[in-house]
Motif scaffolding. Structure first.
Motif, PDB file in Angstrom:
ATOM      1  N   SER A   1      69.221  -4.517  62.845  1.00  0.00           N
ATOM      2  CA  SER A   1      68.612  -5.258  61.739  1.00  0.00           C
ATOM      3  C   SER A   1      67.202  -5.715  62.105  1.00  0.00           C
ATOM      4  N   ARG A   2      67.049  -6.211  63.319  1.00  0.00           N
ATOM      5  CA  ARG A   2      65.714  -6.638  63.760  1.00  0.00           C
ATOM      6  C   ARG A   2      64.742  -5.464  63.824  1.00  0.00           C
ATOM      7  N   ALA A   3      65.253  -4.305  64.241  1.00  0.00           N
ATOM      8  CA  ALA A   3      64.393  -3.126  64.282  1.00  0.00           C
ATOM      9  C   ALA A   3      63.942  -2.738  62.876  1.00  0.00           C
ATOM     10  N   ARG A   4      64.852  -2.799  61.919  1.00  0.00           N
ATOM     11  CA  ARG A   4      64.479  -2.516  60.528  1.00  0.00           C
ATOM     12  C   ARG A   4      63.425  -3.502  60.041  1.00  0.00           C
ATOM     13  N   ILE A   5      63.637  -4.773  60.317  1.00  0.00           N
ATOM     14  CA  ILE A   5      62.667  -5.791  59.886  1.00  0.00           C
ATOM     15  C   ILE A   5      61.306  -5.511  60.494  1.00  0.00           C
ATOM     16  N   GLY A   6      61.285  -5.142  61.781  1.00  0.00           N
ATOM     17  CA  GLY A   6      60.011  -4.816  62.423  1.00  0.00           C
ATOM     18  C   GLY A   6      59.332  -3.629  61.758  1.00  0.00           C
ATOM     19  N   LEU A   7      60.120  -2.615  61.383  1.00  0.00           N
ATOM     20  CA  LEU A   7      59.560  -1.451  60.700  1.00  0.00           C
ATOM     21  C   LEU A   7      58.978  -1.843  59.356  1.00  0.00           C
ATOM     22  N   TYR A   8      59.737  -2.595  58.558  1.00  0.00           N
ATOM     23  CA  TYR A   8      59.274  -2.994  57.231  1.00  0.00           C
ATOM     24  C   TYR A   8      57.994  -3.825  57.324  1.00  0.00           C
ATOM     25  N   GLU A   9      57.978  -4.756  58.262  1.00  0.00           N
ATOM     26  CA  GLU A   9      56.792  -5.611  58.410  1.00  0.00           C
ATOM     27  C   GLU A   9      55.568  -4.785  58.789  1.00  0.00           C
ATOM     28  N   ASP A  10      55.759  -3.800  59.669  1.00  0.00           N
ATOM     29  CA  ASP A  10      54.629  -2.971  60.093  1.00  0.00           C
ATOM     30  C   ASP A  10      54.141  -2.088  58.957  1.00  0.00           C
ATOM     31  N   ILE A  11      55.069  -1.549  58.162  1.00  0.00           N
ATOM     32  CA  ILE A  11      54.669  -0.727  57.013  1.00  0.00           C
ATOM     33  C   ILE A  11      53.786  -1.523  56.063  1.00  0.00           C
ATOM     34  N   LEU A  12      54.193  -2.761  55.772  1.00  0.00           N
ATOM     35  CA  LEU A  12      53.436  -3.588  54.838  1.00  0.00           C
ATOM     36  C   LEU A  12      52.123  -4.060  55.445  1.00  0.00           C
ATOM     37  N   ALA A  13      52.138  -4.424  56.736  1.00  0.00           N
ATOM     38  CA  ALA A  13      50.932  -4.954  57.375  1.00  0.00           C
ATOM     39  C   ALA A  13      49.850  -3.893  57.524  1.00  0.00           C
ATOM     40  N   HIS A  14      50.261  -2.627  57.737  1.00  0.00           N
ATOM     41  CA  HIS A  14      49.284  -1.564  57.986  1.00  0.00           C
ATOM     42  C   HIS A  14      49.169  -0.580  56.827  1.00  0.00           C
ATOM     43  N   ASP A  15      49.736  -0.931  55.685  1.00  0.00           N
ATOM     44  CA  ASP A  15      49.595  -0.122  54.478  1.00  0.00           C
ATOM     45  C   ASP A  15      49.950   1.342  54.745  1.00  0.00           C
ATOM     46  N   ARG A  16      51.075   1.555  55.418  1.00  0.00           N
ATOM     47  CA  ARG A  16      51.499   2.903  55.769  1.00  0.00           C
ATOM     48  C   ARG A  16      51.922   3.693  54.529  1.00  0.00           C
ATOM     49  N   GLN A  17      51.741   5.008  54.583  1.00  0.00           N
ATOM     50  CA  GLN A  17      51.940   5.889  53.432  1.00  0.00           C
ATOM     51  C   GLN A  17      53.384   6.400  53.408  1.00  0.00           C
ATOM     52  N   ILE A  18      54.252   5.645  52.767  1.00  0.00           N
ATOM     53  CA  ILE A  18      55.666   5.989  52.699  1.00  0.00           C
ATOM     54  C   ILE A  18      55.917   6.827  51.449  1.00  0.00           C
ATOM     55  N   LEU A  19      56.360   8.054  51.660  1.00  0.00           N
ATOM     56  CA  LEU A  19      56.545   9.002  50.564  1.00  0.00           C
ATOM     57  C   LEU A  19      57.954   8.956  49.990  1.00  0.00           C
ATOM     58  N   ARG A  20      58.935   8.667  50.821  1.00  0.00           N
ATOM     59  CA  ARG A  20      60.328   8.548  50.399  1.00  0.00           C
ATOM     60  C   ARG A  20      60.919   7.322  51.083  1.00  0.00           C
ATOM     61  N   PHE A  21      61.769   6.575  50.373  1.00  0.00           N
ATOM     62  CA  PHE A  21      62.368   5.390  50.987  1.00  0.00           C
ATOM     63  C   PHE A  21      63.647   5.002  50.282  1.00  0.00           C
ATOM     64  N   ASP A  22      64.704   4.809  51.074  1.00  0.00           N
ATOM     65  CA  ASP A  22      65.981   4.329  50.567  1.00  0.00           C
ATOM     66  C   ASP A  22      66.672   3.590  51.715  1.00  0.00           C
ATOM     67  N   PRO A  23      66.839   2.270  51.619  1.00  0.00           N
ATOM     68  CA  PRO A  23      67.416   1.504  52.733  1.00  0.00           C
ATOM     69  C   PRO A  23      68.939   1.548  52.805  1.00  0.00           C
TER      70      PRO A  23
END
Length: 416
Positions: A157-179
């Motif tokens: 869960s913490r790893a997921r939170i870290g991923l989500y936070e990094d995606i939002l903080a660095h405006d990463r280009q997510i093409l597909r997403f389903d949690p």
């Protein structure tokens, strides 16, 4: 030296070194084999025979140990020579690249690329929509974490939170997403725009989930960063349900069968986005790691639209693929490469399910010996140590290793 002589020398040296290593193991096994004390019986006459046998085996053991030591010395020399060839080759290539530098692409807000200010295409909308989905998933995961008690679940869960936070903080280009479940995701690293020359489509393997996705996204970032001209992009594709556990689920082809049609459809979309944003002169390379190689292979049976395929520690050419005739005519012009580190346990899966595939088990032929596939060495890691054994399965993806360099070379134009 000619290309036919010089460039294949490291691979041949590695192959001979591997053969010497196998012979050393065989000799060592003979030396270590013991005969039980009761083998000669209990009568008095057997004592003399036992003593003579022991003396003879001791002498032979000493000779075998000496031969094994010589083989180890030769093996070390061959490995060092192969590494020297590659270092010299890399140095010469670097010298030529320095003489002919490419003009870096301008980075003015990426107005013409995917997701840029002027982009109104499908993927631009997907990136914007997935940013909202990631923000919602972050809120939900934080609430979920507060109720967890299992240590492994807390870590994931913490790893997921870290991923989500990094995606939002660095405006990463997510093409597909389903949690949902273990999660599904695909990310564009770099830019697809006028001037882009190379695009990679990386598919990871067993145990892939949102909690460890960043490890594979990091590979994409390292490959993109290695091109100072900015003409290389990589899509890290984990938009599927991957097997969890190499023994329990890894041999099961059903996961690859389910992902292959989606991967093929995604590659078609990717080709369309490349054509509309970068033009026709772009090379697309599919890179399959571990179970991802078998998934790429099955996608090829459906006409995967790529120019090159690279199998990295791959489980196989795909369920039911045992010869080039098992692939459709659309794949005739695809360049294929493969690399497998010595003693990586994945060799147990490569080409060893003949006659069992009717059960749904197995991933087709061994990519390392498949007709038309160019074999590449994995070589050494960034510290100069040979890549081999269990740890090599993922270590081959680490920047600074010779295997990573070969991945980059295939992605950007084939081995040089």
């Amino acid at each position: 030296m000619t290309a036919a002589g010089y460039r294949v020398a490291p691979a041949r040296l590695d192959a001979v070194a591997g053969e010497f290593g196998s012979r050393v193991e065989a000799l060592s096994a003979v030396v270590d084999e013991k005969v039980p004390a009761t083998a000669f019986g209990q009568v008095s006459e057997s004592a003399a025979a036992a003593k003579t046998f022991e003396q003879t085996m001791t002498e032979l053991g000493g000779k075998l140990e000496a031969h094994a030591a010589r083989l180890r010395t030769l093996q070390s020399g061959l490995v060092a020579s192969a590494a020297g060839y590659r270092r010299a080759d890399a140095q010469v290539a670097a010298m030529y690249r320095a003489l002919l530098p490419e003009e870096p692409l301008p980075r003015a807000g990426n107005p013409a690329g995917i997701g840029g200010a002027a982009d109104t295409g499908a993927w631009a909308h997907a990136i914007a929509g997935n940013r909202v989905k990631v923000a919602d998933a972050l809120t939900a995961e934080r609430l979920r974490l507060a109720s967890l008690t299992d240590g492994d679940e807390i870590a994931r869960s913490r790893a997921r939170i870290g991923l989500y936070e990094d995606i939002l903080a660095h405006d990463r280009q997510i093409l597909r997403f389903d949690p949902a479940g273990n999660g599904r995701i695909a990310e564009l690293v770099g830019h697809i725009e006028p001037g882009t020359r190379n695009v990679g489509l990386f598919v990871p393997g067993v145990n892939t989930q949102l909690a460890n996705f960043d490890a594979y996204a990091g590979l994409g970032r390292s490959l993109v960063a290695a091109d100072p001209s900015g003409r290389t992009a990589v899509v890290v594709w984990a938009d599927g349900v991957f097997p969890q556990g190499p023994v329990a689920q890894g041999p099961d082809a059903s996961y690859a069968r389910a992902m292959a049609p989606d991967l093929k459809a995604f590659a078609d979309d990717l080709r369309g986005e490349i054509a509309s944003h970068a033009g026709p002169d772009v090379t697309l390379t599919a890179i399959g790691h571990s179970y991802g190689g078998a998934t790429v292979g099955l996608a090829e049976t459906r006409g995967l639209d790529v120019d090159r395929v690279l199998h990295v520690e791959s489980a196989g050419m795909g369920h039911g693929v045992w010869s080039p005739s098992d692939l459709p005519p659309s794949q005739a012009g695809v360049q294929r490469f493969s690399m497998t580190a010595p003693l990586d346990p994945i060799v147990l899966a490569q080409g060893n399910a003949w006659g069992l595939e009717w059960t749904g088990i197995g991933h087709g032929a061994d990519p390392d010996v498949f007709p038309g596939v160019t074999g590449l060495p994995t070589g050494r890691d960034a510290d100069g140590d040979p890549l081999w054994g269990l740890s090599s399965h993922n270590d081959v993806l680490k920047p600074g290793s010779e295997s990573w360099t070969n991945i980059y070379r295939v992605l950007t134009g084939g081995p040089r």
